[in-house]
Write a protein that holds these residues in place. Structure first.
Motif, mmCIF file in Angstrom:
data_model
loop_
_atom_site.group_PDB
_atom_site.id
_atom_site.type_symbol
_atom_site.label_atom_id
_atom_site.label_comp_id
_atom_site.label_asym_id
_atom_site.label_seq_id
_atom_site.Cartn_x
_atom_site.Cartn_y
_atom_site.Cartn_z
ATOM 1 N N ARG A 108 0.807 -1.228 0.000
ATOM 2 C CA ARG A 108 0.000 0.000 0.000
ATOM 3 C C ARG A 108 0.836 1.273 0.000
ATOM 4 O O ARG A 108 0.488 2.257 -0.654
ATOM 5 N N LYS A 148 -3.781 0.777 8.332
ATOM 6 C CA LYS A 148 -3.778 -0.463 7.532
ATOM 7 C C LYS A 148 -2.380 -1.066 7.550
ATOM 8 O O LYS A 148 -1.399 -0.322 7.667
ATOM 9 N N GLN A 159 -7.217 -3.835 8.680
ATOM 10 C CA GLN A 159 -7.576 -2.412 8.776
ATOM 11 C C GLN A 159 -8.229 -2.099 10.107
ATOM 12 O O GLN A 159 -9.058 -2.864 10.585
ATOM 13 N N GLU A 183 -4.140 6.356 6.979
ATOM 14 C CA GLU A 183 -4.804 7.151 5.949
ATOM 15 C C GLU A 183 -5.868 8.032 6.599
ATOM 16 O O GLU A 183 -6.589 7.573 7.494
ATOM 17 N N ALA A 184 -5.965 9.263 6.108
ATOM 18 C CA ALA A 184 -7.084 10.104 6.536
ATOM 19 C C ALA A 184 -8.364 9.402 6.116
ATOM 20 O O ALA A 184 -8.410 8.758 5.068
ATOM 21 N N VAL A 186 -11.678 9.259 4.477
ATOM 22 C CA VAL A 186 -12.335 10.071 3.456
ATOM 23 C C VAL A 186 -13.851 10.036 3.665
ATOM 24 O O VAL A 186 -14.441 8.951 3.734
ATOM 25 N N GLU A 191 -18.244 5.395 -3.850
ATOM 26 C CA GLU A 191 -17.036 4.713 -4.320
ATOM 27 C C GLU A 191 -17.292 4.185 -5.725
ATOM 28 O O GLU A 191 -18.372 3.663 -6.006
ATOM 29 N N HIS A 214 -19.976 -1.026 -0.023
ATOM 30 C CA HIS A 214 -19.280 -2.023 0.793
ATOM 31 C C HIS A 214 -20.050 -2.270 2.079
ATOM 32 O O HIS A 214 -20.752 -1.396 2.570
ATOM 33 N N HIS A 217 -16.262 -3.295 5.014
ATOM 34 C CA HIS A 217 -15.076 -3.148 4.170
ATOM 35 C C HIS A 217 -15.022 -4.161 3.020
ATOM 36 O O HIS A 217 -14.039 -4.230 2.302
ATOM 37 N N GLU A 256 -9.537 1.722 -7.888
ATOM 38 C CA GLU A 256 -10.656 1.985 -6.968
ATOM 39 C C GLU A 256 -10.562 3.444 -6.552
ATOM 40 O O GLU A 256 -9.493 3.899 -6.141
ATOM 41 N N ASN A 268 -8.170 5.196 -4.084
ATOM 42 C CA ASN A 268 -8.063 4.415 -2.849
ATOM 43 C C ASN A 268 -7.003 3.349 -3.033
ATOM 44 O O ASN A 268 -6.079 3.235 -2.231
ATOM 45 N N GLU A 269 -7.109 2.605 -4.110
ATOM 46 C CA GLU A 269 -6.266 1.425 -4.246
ATOM 47 C C GLU A 269 -6.204 0.995 -5.704
ATOM 48 O O GLU A 269 -7.147 1.227 -6.456
HETATM 49 P P1 AMP Z 1 -9.392 -1.292 0.928
HETATM 50 O O1 AMP Z 1 -9.100 -2.725 1.323
HETATM 51 O O2 AMP Z 1 -8.298 -0.354 1.248
HETATM 52 O O3 AMP Z 1 -9.886 -1.167 -0.489
HETATM 53 O O4 AMP Z 1 -10.628 -0.842 1.826
HETATM 54 C C1 AMP Z 1 -11.894 -1.462 1.751
HETATM 55 C C2 AMP Z 1 -12.966 -0.420 1.964
HETATM 56 O O5 AMP Z 1 -12.789 0.240 3.239
HETATM 57 C C3 AMP Z 1 -12.970 0.707 0.955
HETATM 58 O O6 AMP Z 1 -13.588 0.340 -0.244
HETATM 59 C C4 AMP Z 1 -13.730 1.779 1.727
HETATM 60 O O7 AMP Z 1 -15.124 1.490 1.764
HETATM 61 C C5 AMP Z 1 -13.169 1.623 3.123
HETATM 62 N N1 AMP Z 1 -11.969 2.485 3.255
HETATM 63 C C6 AMP Z 1 -10.680 2.123 3.064
HETATM 64 N N2 AMP Z 1 -9.834 3.167 3.227
HETATM 65 C C7 AMP Z 1 -10.596 4.235 3.515
HETATM 66 C C8 AMP Z 1 -10.322 5.628 3.785
HETATM 67 N N3 AMP Z 1 -9.071 6.115 3.808
HETATM 68 N N4 AMP Z 1 -11.388 6.434 4.047
HETATM 69 C C9 AMP Z 1 -12.654 5.963 4.060
HETATM 70 N N5 AMP Z 1 -12.975 4.666 3.810
HETATM 71 C C10 AMP Z 1 -11.969 3.802 3.549
#
Ligand code: AMP
Length: 381
Positions: A108, A148, A159, A183-184, A186, A191, A214, A217, A256, A268-269
Motif C-alpha cells: 500500500r 492499515k 484495517q 490514511e485520513a 475520506v 465509491e 461495501h 469493508h 478503486e 483508494n487502491e
Molecule cells: P481497501 O481494502 O483499502 O480497499 O478498503 C476497503 C474499503 O474500506 C474501501 O472500499 C472503503 O469502503 C473503506 N476504506 C478504506 N480506506 C478508507 C479511507 N481512507 N477512508 C474511508 N474509507 C476507507
C-alpha cells in the motif's frame, strides 16, 4: 523483435487459484486456450476448471520455473504473489502484467507513494513504523483515520478505524511489528472503480465506470453504470488511463476511487488484475473482464466493453449459507428470470468468505439493484 501473439490452443499459466482465476479459466477455455493453475491450494476454484492444477508453495522457485516451462505466458489473479516468484517465471516466459506492476501494487505504501509521485490524487497518508510515527501522523491527519498494514491487505483485512487517541497504543500493537500506513478517513459521496485493459501495443480499453457499496469493508453491491456525471466518469477513465500508461501495464488493472463530497476523485487502491466489481461484465458487457485479461496478455486485439443494459451484482458471502442453515434457497432466488447465479466451487462457507455472486439486468440501474438485492434476500427465506 515484436512479441509474438499467443494464439488459441496455447497454454496460459495463472498464479493464484481463487474465483478470479476460475472465471478467467472459463473465459480462456471458451476461446480454446488451455490453462495451468499454480497455487498452494488443492481443489481450488480455479484448479477445478483449469487443465492442470499445480499445488506448491510460491516460494518453491524450482517448481515455479517448471510451471513456467509448461506454459506460453504467465498471468496472475492474486497480487500477493512474492516478487521472486514472478521473477523466476519471467526468466522463462512473459509475465503479464510484469513484476514491476506487481511490486508496486502489492504494497500500500509503495503504491500510494508511486501514485503521488506521478501526480495522481490519493488519500493523505503516512508511513507507520513506531508508536511515535502513529502519534505524529494522527496529529497531522486528524481523526477519524484508518490504520492499515502496508502489505497483504485486501477486503478490509488488516484495517483498523481509529476514532480516539486512546486507541493508538492498542492499534499499533495490532500491527504486530509489520509496517503500517495511516490514511485520513475520506468522507466520500460514493465509491467507484475503473477496470481497464492495456494491450501489448499500448491500446487502452476501459469498462464503463462501476459504482460500489461495501459492507464491513467488503464489496457488497456493484452497479453499472455508476450514478455520476459524464464529466466525472470521463475524468475517472482518464485517470485510469494515466495509471495504466505510467505503469506500462499489459493486462488488466483496476483503479478503486473515492468520489469526495466536493465531487473530486481520490485513488483508494489499485489492483493489477480483474476485480470483484467487474464480475457483472460476464453478464452485462460485450466482452467480460476475464476475456479482456486473456486478450491483453495474449497480445490479441482488445474486445468491446459496451454495457448491454444496466446491471447490478450482489456478492454472496458465506454468511448467506450460515443464515440459511447450510443450503441457500436457490430456487427462490432464481424465480426472477433476470437473475444470473455464479458460484465459485468453494465447499466450506465461512462468514465473510466470497462464495459466489448474483447479477440482475434491468431497464434502469435502480431496478437492477432492487432485483439483485431481493434475489439475495430470498436465498435466506
Ligand atoms: P481497501 O481494502 O483499502 O480497499 O478498503 C476497503 C474499503 O474500506 C474501501 O472500499 C472503503 O469502503 C473503506 N476504506 C478504506 N480506506 C478508507 C479511507 N481512507 N477512508 C474511508 N474509507 C476507507
Amino acid at each position: 523483435m515484436l512479441p509474438r501473439t499467443i494464439l488459441p490452443g496455447a497454454i496460459i499459466g495463472v498464479l493464484g487459484s481463487g474465483q478470479l482465476g476460475r472465471m478467467f479459466s472459463l473465459a480462456a477455455r471458451q476461446l480454446g486456450y488451455r490453462v495451468h493453475i499454480y497455487s498452494p491450494d488443492s481443489d481450488s476454484p480455479a484448479g477445478q476448471i483449469g487443465d492442470v492444477e499445480i499445488v506448491a508453495p510460491y516460494e518453491d522457485l524450482d517448481r515455479v520455473r517448471a510451471f513456467a516451462q509448461s506454459v506460453d505466458v504467465v498471468t496472475f489473479e492474486f497480487e500477493n504473489v512474492p516478487s521472486a516468484t514472478s521473477a523466476a517465471a519471467a526468466e522463462i516466459v512473459p509475465v503479464r502484467p510484469d513484476g514491476l506492476v506487481l511490486h508496486t501494487t502489492q504494497h500500500r505504501l509503495r503504491e500510494k507513494q508511486y501514485l503521488s509521485n506521478h501526480g495522481f490524487p490519493v488519500t493523505p497518508f503516512r508511513r507507520i513504523t513506531s508508536q511515535t510515527d502513529l502519534q505524529s501522523a494522527v496529529s497531522e491527519l486528524g481523526l477519524p483515520a484508518i490504520l492499515k498494514t502496508a502489505s497483504f491487505g485486501y477486503d478490509g483485512k488488516g484495517q483498523q478505524r481509529l476514532v480516539s487517541a486512546d486507541q493508538l497504543s492498542t492499534a499499533f500493537a495490532q500491527l504486530r511489528g509489520v509496517e503500517g500506513i495511516l490514511e485520513a478517513c475520506v468522507d466520500f459521496d460514493r465509491e467507484i472503480s475503473v477496470v481497464a485493459a492495456r494491450g501489448l501495443d499500448g491500446a487502452f480499453e476501459p469498462f464503463p465506470v462501476f459504482e460500489n457499496t461495501h459492507a464491513h469493508h467488503i464489496l457488497d453491491v456493484t452497479i453499472a453504470p455508476a450514478g455520476i456525471s459524464d464529466r466525472l466518469a470521463r475524468d475517472a477513465v482518464d485517470l485510469a488511463r494515466g495509471v495504466l500508461d505510467a505503469l506500462q501495464v499489459v493486462g488488466l488493472l483496476t483503479v478503486e476511487l473515492f468520489v469526495t463530497r466536493k465531487g473530486t476523485l481520490l485513488v483508494n487502491e489499485l489492483a493489477p488484475r480483474t476485480h470483484n466489481s467487474g464480475h457483472l461484465t460476464i453478464d452485462a458487457c460485450v466482452t467480460s473482464q476475464f476475456e479482456q485479461q486473456l486478450r491483453a496478455v495474449c497480445g490479441l486485439p482488445l474486445g468491446a466493453t459496451t454495457l448491454r443494459a444496466p446491471t447490478a451484482m450482489a456478492n454472496l458471502l458465506g454468511d448467506v449459507w450460515l443464515a440459511s442453515g447450510g443450503t441457500p434457497n436457490w430456487t427462490a432466488a432464481l424465480s426472477d428470470s433476470s437473475i444470473k447465479l455464479h458460484l465459485y466451487g468453494k465447499s466450506v462457507p465461512r462468514a465473510g468468505r466470497k462464495m459466489g455472486h448474483l447479477t440482475a439486468t434491468a431497464a434502469t440501474p435502480a431496478l437492477a439493484v432492487q432485483a439483485v438485492r431481493a434475489a439475495r434476500d430470498r436465498l435466506v427465506n
